[in-house]
Design a protein around this motif. Structure first.
Motif, mmCIF file in Angstrom:
data_model
loop_
_atom_site.group_PDB
_atom_site.id
_atom_site.type_symbol
_atom_site.label_atom_id
_atom_site.label_comp_id
_atom_site.label_asym_id
_atom_site.label_seq_id
_atom_site.Cartn_x
_atom_site.Cartn_y
_atom_site.Cartn_z
ATOM 1 N N ALA A 9 0.716 -1.148 -0.034
ATOM 2 C CA ALA A 9 -0.029 0.166 0.077
ATOM 3 C C ALA A 9 0.973 1.251 0.106
ATOM 4 N N ALA A 10 0.612 2.290 -0.761
ATOM 5 C CA ALA A 10 1.361 3.447 -0.860
ATOM 6 C C ALA A 10 1.062 4.317 0.271
ATOM 7 N N VAL A 11 2.007 4.997 0.919
ATOM 8 C CA VAL A 11 2.075 5.802 2.021
ATOM 9 C C VAL A 11 1.770 7.137 1.629
ATOM 10 N N ARG A 12 0.864 7.871 1.846
ATOM 11 C CA ARG A 12 0.533 9.421 1.515
ATOM 12 C C ARG A 12 1.264 10.355 2.346
ATOM 13 N N ALA A 13 2.036 11.082 1.842
ATOM 14 C CA ALA A 13 2.914 12.123 2.635
ATOM 15 C C ALA A 13 1.859 13.132 3.481
ATOM 16 N N THR A 14 2.029 13.619 4.291
ATOM 17 C CA THR A 14 1.389 14.753 4.957
ATOM 18 C C THR A 14 2.086 16.133 4.955
ATOM 19 N N ILE A 15 1.551 16.979 5.294
ATOM 20 C CA ILE A 15 2.154 18.341 5.456
ATOM 21 C C ILE A 15 3.202 18.288 6.787
ATOM 22 N N VAL A 29 5.044 25.643 5.485
ATOM 23 C CA VAL A 29 4.626 24.878 4.253
ATOM 24 C C VAL A 29 3.157 25.401 3.888
ATOM 25 N N SER A 30 2.206 25.571 4.805
ATOM 26 C CA SER A 30 1.144 26.125 4.443
ATOM 27 C C SER A 30 1.081 27.393 3.568
ATOM 28 N N ARG A 31 1.705 28.216 4.087
ATOM 29 C CA ARG A 31 2.267 29.622 3.298
ATOM 30 C C ARG A 31 2.526 29.293 1.952
ATOM 31 N N TYR A 32 3.411 28.358 1.828
ATOM 32 C CA TYR A 32 4.126 27.901 0.369
ATOM 33 C C TYR A 32 2.951 27.377 -0.455
#
Length: 344
Positions: A9-15, A29-32
Motif C-alpha cells: 500500500a502506498a503511504v501518502r505524505a502529509t504536510i 509549508v501552508s504559506r508556500y
C-alpha cells in the motif's frame, strides 16, 4: 500503537512530513502552498519545494476547501450530451474553467426532469462553488432545492419561469427573422416551421417570431408543426402532407434546432425528397456534416463556444460577490446559406 501498513500500500505524505523534510514548521509549508511565498526566504522556499517533489506530496483539496470555504468546483448540467450544441457549450465552459484554475463536474440529464433535480441536489452536496445549467425545464421542487442551496448559477440557452437568474443565449428574435427573411428572399412561397414540443422559451421565441414575421407577408403561406423527435412516422406523414398541400408552390422547411434538422433530413432521404430541388431545408445550429449533405444545408450558426466562456465568466463574477441585477446576455447568430435554400 500505530496501525500496521498493508503490504504494497502506498503511504501518502502529509504536510507534517514535508515540514520535517524541509526542516521547518507546518505554518511555513501552508504559506508556500497557499501562494504566500513572499513571506518566506528564498532558501526556505527552495527547501520546501525540494521536499514536496521528493515526497510527491499532494495537498488534500477537500481539507483546503473546508478551510477556505471554496471547493474550486463548478457544476455543469446539460440537457443532452449527444447534442452538438451542448458539446460546444461544454467545451467553452471547460476551457474557461481551466483558465480560472477551476475543476468542472459535468452532469447529463438526457432531457429528464427528475435527473435534473437529482443533479442539482448532488452538486449541492458536493459543495460546488456555482452551477451552469442548460435547463430541461425545472419544476418548482427543483428550483426550491436550488434556492435552498443558495448557490450562484447561470442559465444557458433556456430560461426558467419565475426564477431570477443570469441567462446567456442566442438573440432568437434576430436570428429567426434572419432565417425567415432569407427563405422569403430566395423565392419560397410556403414555409413550414417544425419544432419539438414548445415547452421551453427558446423554441417558443423562435416559433413566435417566425409567425409574427410571416404575418407581415400575407401573400406567403406559414405553417407550423410540433412533433416528438422520436416519432419518425408522424414526421414523414407531415412532410408528405405539406408537399401535397402546396404542390404548385416553392416550399421550404425551417427546423427549430440541429437535432431536429438531422431527423428531418433523414426523413426526406427515406421519402426520396431532395432538398434544394424538391423542397428547401434550413435549421438552427451549424452541424459538422451540413456542408457535406447533398448540396449542403442552410443553417443558423450560434457562437456556442463563446456562450460557454461567457457563462463561466458571469458565474465567476457572481461567486466573487457581484450583486448587479440579473441580466440576459444575447449573442448574434450567423446565417450560413447553402444549396438547400438556393434561389431558382
Amino acid at each position: 500503537m500505530s496501525k500496521k501498513q498493508e503490504p504494497g500500500a502506498a503511504v501518502r505524505a502529509t504536510i507534517r512530513d514535508v515540514a520535517s523534510a524541509a526542516k521547518t514548521g507546518k505554518t511555513s509549508v501552508s504559506r508556500y502552498l497557499n501562494g504566500e511565498k513572499d513571506l518566506l526566504s528564498d532558501a526556505l522556499k527552495e527547501r520546501i519545494g525540494r521536499a514536496i517533489a521528493l515526497l510527491d506530496y499532494q495537498p488534500s483539496q477537500m481539507a483546503r476547501s473546508l478551510k477556505s470555504g471554496q471547493t474550486r468546483l463548478i457544476g455543469l448540467i446539460i440537457a443532452d450530451i449527444t447534442n452538438p450544441y451542448s458539446v460546444e457549450v461544454m467545451r467553452g465552459v471547460e476551457a474557461a474553467c481551466r483558465q480560472e484554475g477551476l475543476t468542472l463536474l459535468v452532469c447529463n440529464t438526457n432531457n429528464e426532469l427528475d435527473q435534473e433535480k437529482h443533479y442539482l441536489q448532488l452538486l449541492s452536496s458536493y459543495r460546488v462553488d456555482g452551477i451552469v445549467v442548460n435547463a430541461v425545464g425545472m419544476r418548482e421542487a427543483a428550483i426550491s432545492t436550488l434556492q435552498q442551496a443558495n448557490l450562484p448559477m447561470v442559465l444557458i440557452d433556456r430560461k426558467v419561469a419565475n426564477f431570477a437568474c443570469d441567462v446567456i443565449g442566442l438573440n432568437n428574435v434576430e436570428a429567426t427573422q434572419m432565417m425567415t427573411d432569407h427563405l422569403l428572399q430566395q423565392g419560397f412561397e410556403a414555409l413550414l416551421f417544425i419544432s419539438e414540443p414548445a415547452t421551453i422559451n427558446t423554441r417558443l421565441e423562435r416559433l413566435r417570431t417566425f409567425l409574427q414575421r410571416m404575418q407581415q407577408s400575407p401573400q406567403h403561406i406559414a405553417e407550423q408543426c410540433e412533433i416528438e423527435i422520436s416519432n419518425t412516422e408522424a414526421l414523414e406523414n407531415m412532410l408528405r402532407e405539406f408537399i401535397a398541400r402546396h404542390s404548385d408552390k416553392r416550399k421550404a422547411v425551417m427546423c427549430v434546432n440541429g437535432t431536429l434538422t438531422l431527423q428531418v433530413a433523414r426523413a426526406m432521404r427515406r421519402l426520396g425528397i431532395v432538398w434544394g430541388q424538391d423542397i428547401g431545408l434550413s435549421g438552427f445550429d451549424e452541424l459538422a456534416w451540413a456542408e457535406l449533405a447533398g448540396v449542403g444545408i442552410t443553417t443558423l450558426k450560434q457562437p456556442t463556444y463563446e456562450m460557454g466562456v461567457a457563462a463561466l465568466s458571469q458565474l465567476v463574477a457572481r461567486i466573487q460577490g457581484n450583486t448587479d441585477p440579473v441580466k440576459d446576455l444575447e449573442f448574434s447568430g450567423e446565417l450560413i446559406a447553402r444549396g438547400s435554400t438556393a434561389a431558382r
